[in-house]
Design a protein around this motif. Structure first.
Motif, PDB file in Angstrom:
ATOM      1  N   ALA A   1      -2.972   2.114   0.867  1.00 34.25           N
ATOM      2  CA  ALA A   1      -4.009   1.117   0.915  1.00 34.25           C
ATOM      3  C   ALA A   1      -4.873   1.306   2.065  1.00 34.25           C
ATOM      4  N   ARG A   2      -4.514   1.483   3.199  1.00 31.59           N
ATOM      5  CA  ARG A   2      -5.230   1.481   4.427  1.00 31.59           C
ATOM      6  C   ARG A   2      -6.348   2.682   4.248  1.00 31.59           C
ATOM      7  N   TYR A   3      -5.856   4.030   3.972  1.00 33.66           N
ATOM      8  CA  TYR A   3      -6.414   5.036   3.997  1.00 33.66           C
ATOM      9  C   TYR A   3      -7.388   5.469   2.969  1.00 33.66           C
ATOM     10  N   ILE A   4      -7.023   5.062   1.843  1.00 39.24           N
ATOM     11  CA  ILE A   4      -7.639   5.356   0.590  1.00 39.24           C
ATOM     12  C   ILE A   4      -8.269   4.236  -0.177  1.00 39.24           C
ATOM     13  N   ILE A   5      -7.484   3.136  -0.594  1.00 39.12           N
ATOM     14  CA  ILE A   5      -7.993   2.079  -1.103  1.00 39.12           C
ATOM     15  C   ILE A   5      -9.084   1.284  -0.486  1.00 39.12           C
ATOM     16  N   PHE A   6      -8.822   1.079   0.700  1.00 40.73           N
ATOM     17  CA  PHE A   6      -9.973   0.326   1.647  1.00 40.73           C
ATOM     18  C   PHE A   6     -10.942   1.246   2.319  1.00 40.73           C
ATOM     19  N   ARG A   7     -10.854   2.482   1.862  1.00 39.90           N
ATOM     20  CA  ARG A   7     -11.567   3.314   2.583  1.00 39.90           C
ATOM     21  C   ARG A   7     -13.214   2.975   2.546  1.00 39.90           C
ATOM     22  N   ASN A   8     -13.616   3.079   1.385  1.00 37.02           N
ATOM     23  CA  ASN A   8     -15.105   2.844   1.047  1.00 37.02           C
ATOM     24  C   ASN A   8     -15.170   1.583   0.225  1.00 37.02           C
ATOM     25  N   ARG A   9     -14.404   0.429   0.489  1.00 41.09           N
ATOM     26  CA  ARG A   9     -14.305  -0.754  -0.459  1.00 41.09           C
ATOM     27  C   ARG A   9     -15.413  -2.044  -0.102  1.00 41.09           C
ATOM     28  N   SER A  10     -16.120  -2.279  -1.044  1.00 41.15           N
ATOM     29  CA  SER A  10     -16.854  -3.379  -0.820  1.00 41.15           C
ATOM     30  C   SER A  10     -16.242  -4.617  -1.380  1.00 41.15           C
ATOM     31  N   GLU A  11     -15.440  -4.434  -2.691  1.00 40.23           N
ATOM     32  CA  GLU A  11     -15.019  -5.562  -3.418  1.00 40.23           C
ATOM     33  C   GLU A  11     -13.836  -5.826  -3.028  1.00 40.23           C
ATOM     34  N   PRO A  12     -13.377  -7.163  -3.065  1.00 39.14           N
ATOM     35  CA  PRO A  12     -11.951  -7.619  -2.610  1.00 39.14           C
ATOM     36  C   PRO A  12     -10.810  -6.763  -3.431  1.00 39.14           C
ATOM     37  N   PHE A  13      -9.735  -6.964  -3.014  1.00 35.20           N
ATOM     38  CA  PHE A  13      -8.407  -6.260  -3.150  1.00 35.20           C
ATOM     39  C   PHE A  13      -7.493  -7.319  -3.742  1.00 35.20           C
ATOM     40  N   GLU A  14      -6.906  -7.272  -4.786  1.00 31.92           N
ATOM     41  CA  GLU A  14      -6.210  -8.420  -5.393  1.00 31.92           C
ATOM     42  C   GLU A  14      -4.803  -7.858  -5.716  1.00 31.92           C
ATOM     43  N   VAL A  15      -3.862  -8.830  -5.097  1.00 34.71           N
ATOM     44  CA  VAL A  15      -2.503  -8.567  -5.494  1.00 34.71           C
ATOM     45  C   VAL A  15      -2.062  -9.764  -6.182  1.00 34.71           C
ATOM     46  N   ILE A  16      -1.148  -9.840  -7.296  1.00 36.26           N
ATOM     47  CA  ILE A  16      -0.562 -10.731  -8.044  1.00 36.26           C
ATOM     48  C   ILE A  16       0.799 -10.950  -7.745  1.00 36.26           C
TER      49      ILE A  16
END
Length: 377
Positions: free
Chosen positions: A294-309
Motif C-alpha cells: 500500500a505504501r510503496y505502490i498503491i499510494f505512490r502516485n495516487r491522486s484519488e482516495p483509497f477505499e477499504v470496506i
C-alpha cells in the motif's frame, strides 16, 4: 539542471539512503553530466520489487534530468549460476523477457523506457576490451580479500558458504562496471550497499571521482513469518543498518520463492490469492508486507482516495494518504482481511497493463519462452 528538484526526486520514496545528498547537489550545481545505472542479475520472473520499486527510482531520476541506464548483468548472472549457469540462456532471457518486463515496469512507474538505455554486460565488456579488465584490476588492487568476502551477500549467499574463485570476482566487476560506464549515480537495492560503498571509498584514488550511491527499499516477502518479522523489527529499532539489511535480504520478495512474490503479470486471481494469504499482523505497521505494498505502490502516485470496506458492517473507510491508513490500521480500526481485499483489488488494477502485455500483447512470446526454461535460484 534544477538541483533542488534533483535532490527531492533522489530522496523520494522508495529511497532508503542517498550517499550523499550534498555531493549530488554539488554535482548538479557544477553542471556535471549526471549518468545513472542500476544493474540486474538475469534470472526468473520479474516481481514487484525488481520491477516496480526499482523502476520508480529510474522514473524519478528521469524527471530530474538524469541519464538513466539499466545494466543487464549477464556475466554476473553466469557467475552466480542463474538459469542453470548457462550463459547463452541468460543472454536470451536478458534480451527478451527480462528487458521487456523492466520496460513495462518503468512505464507503469511513470517513466519512459525509450529514454533509458538498456545495456547487455557482455556487449559492454566486448566494446571496452582491455580497458574494462584494467578497471577490474584497479578495483581489486584497492580492495582487500576480506572486504570482498564480506560483500558477497550481493550474490544472495552467506559468507560461510563455499565460493568459487569466480564468485570472488563478482564484487570487483560490479564496482568496475560503475567506473567503466562513467556512472556518477550508482543505484540499487539496499542489498547492493556494500559494493557501492567500495566504489565510493576507492573512486577518487583509482578513477578520479567518487560516485553518488542511491539505495532503494526492499519489499519483504508476503510469507514473512512471525519470528523473522520480530528479528527485522528489532534490527530496525536498534539502528543497526547492516544487520537489518542482512535479515531483510534473506526474507525479501524473491522470484525463487514464488509464494512470497507477486509477479508483474500475475492474474487477478493470483494477486488476490497471494495477498489474502500474506502475513499481516493486526495493528502492526512496521514491515507489514501488505501495508508495504500500500505504501510503496498503491499510494505512490495516487491522486484519488483509497477505499477499504468492512465486510462485516459494510462501512466504507476512505483514505487520502498512506499515513491515514497506517494510523487506522495501528488503532485496529481496519481489519487485516479488509485491508488485504482492498490492496489486492487495487494492485491488480495497477498491474493490468503488464498482465495484458504478457498474456495478450507482444510480451506473450517472451513470457512463454521464459517458462520453458528451468529457473534456478
Amino acid at each position: 539542471m534544477d538541483a533542488d528538484l534533483l535532490v527531492e526526486m533522489a530522496l523520494r520514496e522508495p529511497t532508503e539512503e542517498l550517499l550523499t545528498p550534498e555531493r549530488l547537489r554539488e554535482l548538479a550545481e557544477r553542471g556535471e553530466r549526471l549518468v545513472h545505472y542500476i544493474g540486474f542479475e538475469v534470472s526468473g520472473l520479474v516481481h514487484l520489487g525488481t520491477g516496480l520499486i526499482s523502476m520508480q527510482k529510474v522514473a524519478d531520476l528521469q524527471r530530474a534530468g538524469v541519464e538513466t541506464q539499466v545494466f543487464l548483468a549477464d556475466y554476473h548472472s553466469w557467475i552466480n549460476k542463474k538459469l542453470g549457469g548457462d550463459l547463452s540462456t541468460i543472454r536470451r532471457v536478458a534480451g527478451g523477457y527480462f528487458k521487456e518486463a523492466l520496460r513495462v515496469s518503468l512505464r507503469i512507474a511513470g517513466g519512459d523506457p525509450d529514454r533509458t538505455r538498456f545495456l547487455m554486460g557482455s556487449e559492454v565488456y566486448e566494446k571496452l576490451g582491455l580497458d574494462y579488465f584494467t578497471s577490474v584490476v584497479k578495483v581489486s588492487m584497492e580492495t582487500t580479500l576480506s572486504r570482498v568476502r564480506r560483500s558477497i551477500t550481493i550474490l544472495g549467499r552467506k559468507e560461510a558458504e563455499a565460493l568459487s574463485f569466480a564468485q570472488l570476482l563478482y564484487v570487483p566487476m560490479q564496482v568496475a562496471d560503475i567506473f567503466s560506464l562513467g556512472v556518477n549515480v550508482a543505484h540499487g537495492g539496499m542489498d547492493q550497499r556494500k559494493a557501492h560503498v567500495i566504489a565510493i571509498d576507492i573512486g577518487e584514488k583509482a578513477f578520479g571521482y567518487k560516485p553518488v550511491a542511491l539505495h532503494h527499499h526492499l519489499l519483504p516477502g508476503l510469507s514473512l513469518d512471525q519470528e523473522a518479522w520480530k528479528r527485522l523489527v528489532e534490527a530496525k529499532s536498534s539502528g543497526n543498518k547492516e544487520e537489518f539489511t542482512g535479515i531483510l535480504a534473506d526474507v525479501k520478495m524473491s522470484k525463487s520463492k514464488p509464494e512470497t512474490a507477486i509477479f508483474i503479470h500475475d492474474s487477478e486471481e493470483e494477486v488476490r490469492r497471494k495477498i489474502m494469504q500474506a502475513f499481516c499482523p493486526a495493528g502492526e505497521v512496521e514491515l507489514n508486507p501488505v501495508l508495504e505494498i500500500a505504501r510503496y505502490i498503491i499510494f505512490r502516485n495516487r491522486s484519488e482516495p483509497f477505499e477499504v470496506i468492512n465486510k462485516k458492517t459494510g462501512e466504507r473507510l476512505v483514505f487520502s494518504s498512506y499515513r491515514e491508513l497506517e494510523e487506522k490500521f495501528r488503532a485496529r480500526k481496519v481489519h487485516p482481511l479488509d485491508l488485504k481485499a482492498a490492496v489486492a483489488e487495487e494492485l491488480a488494477r495497477i498491474l493490468e497493463p503488464a498482465r495484458k502485455h504478457f498474456t495478450e500483447g507482444p510480451g506473450r512470446n517472451f513470457l512463454e519462452d521464459l517458462r520453458e526454461i528451468r529457473i534456478t535460484r
